[in-house]
Scaffold this active site. Structure first.
Site, short mmCIF file in Angstrom:
data_model
loop_
_atom_site.label_atom_id
_atom_site.label_comp_id
_atom_site.label_asym_id
_atom_site.label_seq_id
_atom_site.Cartn_x
_atom_site.Cartn_y
_atom_site.Cartn_z
N TRP A 126 0.81 -1.21 0.00
CA TRP A 126 0.00 0.00 0.00
C TRP A 126 0.84 1.26 0.00
O TRP A 126 0.48 2.25 -0.66
CB TRP A 126 -1.04 -0.04 1.12
CG TRP A 126 -2.03 -1.09 0.80
CD1 TRP A 126 -2.14 -2.32 1.39
CD2 TRP A 126 -3.00 -1.07 -0.26
NE1 TRP A 126 -3.12 -3.05 0.75
CE2 TRP A 126 -3.66 -2.32 -0.26
CE3 TRP A 126 -3.36 -0.12 -1.22
CZ2 TRP A 126 -4.68 -2.64 -1.17
CZ3 TRP A 126 -4.36 -0.44 -2.13
CH2 TRP A 126 -5.01 -1.68 -2.10
N ASP A 150 -1.70 6.69 6.06
CA ASP A 150 -2.73 5.75 5.65
C ASP A 150 -2.85 4.73 6.78
O ASP A 150 -1.97 3.89 6.97
CB ASP A 150 -2.33 5.06 4.33
CG ASP A 150 -3.32 3.96 3.93
OD1 ASP A 150 -4.26 3.68 4.69
OD2 ASP A 150 -3.12 3.38 2.84
N LYS A 173 -12.32 -2.17 7.34
CA LYS A 173 -11.50 -3.10 8.14
C LYS A 173 -11.87 -2.97 9.62
O LYS A 173 -12.34 -3.91 10.23
CB LYS A 173 -10.03 -2.83 7.90
CG LYS A 173 -9.68 -3.11 6.44
CD LYS A 173 -8.40 -2.44 6.03
CE LYS A 173 -8.25 -2.45 4.53
NZ LYS A 173 -8.24 -3.80 3.95
N1 PMP Z 1 -4.44 1.23 2.16
C1 PMP Z 1 -4.37 0.11 2.88
C2 PMP Z 1 -3.40 0.04 4.01
C3 PMP Z 1 -5.21 -0.96 2.59
O1 PMP Z 1 -5.12 -2.09 3.30
C4 PMP Z 1 -6.13 -0.85 1.53
C5 PMP Z 1 -7.11 -1.96 1.18
N2 PMP Z 1 -6.74 -3.22 1.46
C6 PMP Z 1 -6.15 0.34 0.79
C7 PMP Z 1 -5.31 1.36 1.14
C8 PMP Z 1 -7.10 0.51 -0.37
O2 PMP Z 1 -8.38 0.62 0.11
P1 PMP Z 1 -9.65 0.72 -0.83
O3 PMP Z 1 -9.93 -0.63 -1.35
O4 PMP Z 1 -10.70 1.25 0.11
O5 PMP Z 1 -9.33 1.69 -1.92
#
Ligand code: PMP
Length: 361
Positions: A101, A170, A194
């Protein structure tokens, strides 16, 4: 109704009490004869939901007027796409890229033409760590430093957030699983799916001094934190039901004793699984180089081979422990232990791990 233990990385478990309250509200909100998802976002009823959610969010995080609380859409991915559009201002932007990420957020900033500097990466060792902060190659006048505080896919976390004048976090996979040092944070955000509620909602908490950097022209209003704050996240129709569930989660978190209590409970839950890994004599192998960086939310480990991994996932599911398969590109096992996962679920998984090893090790 029997509930299973769902170890999914997200969308993930929600507390039963929250689901029960949400189910009631979906049919009939406060005895008004309509459900919470059926009513105008411009109504006084929904405005009260938003106001209470903002107030409770601030109380949980211990913040006052320094930051705004926003309820946005488009997932964490859209959110991190809009960050460089709003805040780079033509300057270099720094990203920590030590997992899926962190790397994706940096790549996204590059795609839209920002000058991106990667301060540190661990890609050459399979994203198994965050290198020590003293080794990060920071740009002296970067517009901001972006970090992912918990790498969902690879299973490590930043034990402590760095200091930076414009620190962006994030926190998708650990939001409100522990206290966040808001005095250090310019922007913290996460997809709700989450730890906080249903998908379709992003919680973003923005320090107000960032607004002056947002370009007045060339940016859709929907992507402007400032415009969203001015209209209480209601430039257009917000995800009303998801915001309501988030409010119920905030109420639940308060009843649990707040974020410090959650941190203690989550540490205990994670300890049970890491103990089963470390006590297995190498049958289970943790994937993170430094135990101090092991995530308390996403516990990642491997079995001796593919066949045993598949069998582990299948047998656990048969006993009511679901979604233990690792991320599609990484493999292995990943057990996500978000706030709503009860201690009992972790005890059961740790016991299953020992029993599985006795049979198959
Ligand atoms: N950042 C992190 C740390 C994540 O775990 C995720 C999703 N697994 C995201 C961003 C992306 O999230 P989204 O699917 O809501 O765009």
């Amino acid at each position: 109704m029997p509930r299973v233990y769902n170890f999914s990385a997200g969308p993930a478990m929600l507390p039963s009490e929250v689901l029960e309250a949400a189910a009631r509200a979906l049919l009939d909100y406060q005895g008004k004869g309509f459900g919470i998802a059926e009513w105008s976002h411009r109504s006084k009823e929904f405005e009260a939901v938003v106001d209470e959610a903002i107030a409770r969010c601030k109380a949980l995080l211990g913040i006052g007027d320094s930051h705004d609380v926003l309820f946005l859409q488009g997932g964490a991915t859209q959110l991190f796409s809009t960050i460089p559009m709003q805040l780079a201002g033509g300057r270099c932007v720094d990203y920590l890229a030590c997992g899926e990420w962190g790397k994706k957020a940096a790549a996204c900033a590059s795609e839209i033409g920002a000058r991106v500097n990667i301060v540190a990466s661990s890609e050459d060792t399979g994203f198994d760590r965050v290198p020590p902060a003293e080794t990060w190659r920071l740009t002296p006048d970067a517009a901001y430093l972006h970090v992912c505080s918990n790498e969902t896919v690879h299973g490590h976390r930043l034990v402590e957030l760095p200091r930076h004048p414009t620190l962006i976090v994030d926190a998708s996979s650990e939001f409100m699983s522990r206290p966040h040092p808001m005095e250090r944070i310019a922007l913290i955000y996460g997809g709700a799916q989450k730890n906080l509620g249903p998908s379709g909602l992003v919680l973003a908490i923005v320090r107000k001094d960032l607004y002056e950097r947002i370009p007045a022209k060339g940016l859709p209003k929907l992507f402007s934190f400032k415009a969203q704050a001015e209209q209480k996240s209601m430039i257009n129709t917000p995800p009303t039901f998801a915001i309501y569930v988030l409010l119920e989660v905030f109420r639940w978190l308060e009843r649990q004793g707040g974020l410090a209590a959650m941190e203690r409970r989550n540490a205990e839950k994670a300890r049970l699984i890491y103990e089963a890994i470390d006590g297995s004599g190498g049958f289970y192998r943790g994937t993170i180089a430094d135990p101090a960086q092991r995530s308390h939310m996403n516990v990642t480990f491997r079995l001796p081979n593919e066949e045993l991994t598949e069998r582990f996932v299948k047998e656990a599911a048969a006993q009511g422990m679901l979604a233990l398969k690792g991320y599609r590109t990484v493999g292995g096992i990943r057990a996500s232990l978000y706030n709503a996962m009860p201690l009992e679920g972790c005890r059961m998984l740790a016991e299953f791990m020992r029993e599985f090893q006795r049979r198959c090790g």
